[in-house]
Design an enzyme around this catalytic site. Structure first.
Site: not given
Ligand code: DGL
Length: 260
Positions: A69, A181, A183
């Site tokens: 993350c 990110c 995601h």
């Molecule tokens: N997957 C996370 C990232 O790489 C963040 C997602 C969230 O805001 O919870 O920053």
């Protein structure tokens, strides 16, 4: 070897898939869905929560943790390295490759609000792209759309297009967009369709897999236990069904809230 992953949601799976394809190990994925999205939490909150989750994973026998993350890495990886002795591999936006690829022109970073505002990102830009114009776009809505797509196979293309239509990302061909990110690789096709098919999207999955494989002894063999998925909030039945397709054969919920 037992490797742990931490993210607020499904994003870290985009990294897990790359690492698993390259490194034979037993994996435990911790999804802190109780506190999704991390991108709207304070640095202090993220440090304390990541400390708590890391301690729990280490109790489970995890020997290396991938902070899968960008938000958690930019806010907490230094703090975690100060407090634990196991190795932590962090994930940060690919600023250095973006600077090289964009050849002096502006490039964009699509990330969470917390990552966009972080000192860590400011430092990376100062170090690797001091002469570039860097357009930063923070969006938690895209995080939610990636969750919907991965868990429920929802068609989110229109919503992604609507968000990007009002963003300052130039739609011209060859523009470099850093997916800052974890995601967002799950929205790769929707993002490309909304911008230009020739936009260059950069993510860090392959680089992280290379780093983990460097750190893990080459003679390690995967065990037959299969991988474990832990959520901090109960999953819906349909989500539990998806876990097998995503590569997990064990699941439990660890509903512990943040205690300080
Ligand atoms: N997957 C996370 C990232 O790489 C963040 C997602 C969230 O805001 O919870 O920053």
């Amino acid at each position: 070897m037992h490797i742990g992953f931490i993210d607020s949601g499904v994003g870290g799976l985009s990294i897990y898939q790359h690492v698993k394809a390259r490194v034979s190990a037993h994996y435990t994925y911790m999804m802190d869905n109780k506190y999704l999205p991390y991108g709207e939490k304070s640095e202090l909150f993220i440090q304390q929560r990541l400390y708590q989750l890391s301690a729990y994973l280490i109790e489970q026998g995890v020997e290396l943790i991938v902070i899968a993350c960008n938000t958690a890495t930019t806010q907490a990886v230094d703090y975690l390295r100060q407090h634990f002795s196991i190795p932590f591999v962090g994930v940060v936006p690919a600023i250095k490759p973006a600077a090289a690829l964009s050849e002096g022109k502006a490039f964009s970073v699509l990330a969470t609000p917390a990552t966009c505002n972080s000192e860590y990102l400011r430092g990376l830009i100062q170090k690797f792209a001091p002469q570039h114009e860097v357009i930063k776009i923070g969006s938690s809505e895209l995080v939610r759309l990636a969750e919907d797509k991965v868990w429920f196979h929802s068609d989110v293309s229109q919503q992604v297009a609507d968000i990007l239509a009002v963003s300052p990302i130039p739609a011209g061909p060859g523009h470099v967009v850093v997916l800052g990110c974890t995601h967002f690789p799950f929205l790769d096709a929707e993002i490309k369709a909304a911008l230009s098919g020739e936009t260059i999207l950069l993510d860090t999955g392959a680089a992280i897999a290379a780093r983990v494989s460097q750190l893990v002894a080459s003679d390690c063999v995967g065990d037959l236990l299969g991988d474990t998925f832990i959520s901090s909030r109960e999953l819906l039945a349909v989500q539990v069904e998806r876990l097998a397709e995503l590569g997990f054969d064990q699941h439990h919920c660890w509903p512990m809230p943040l205690t300080t």
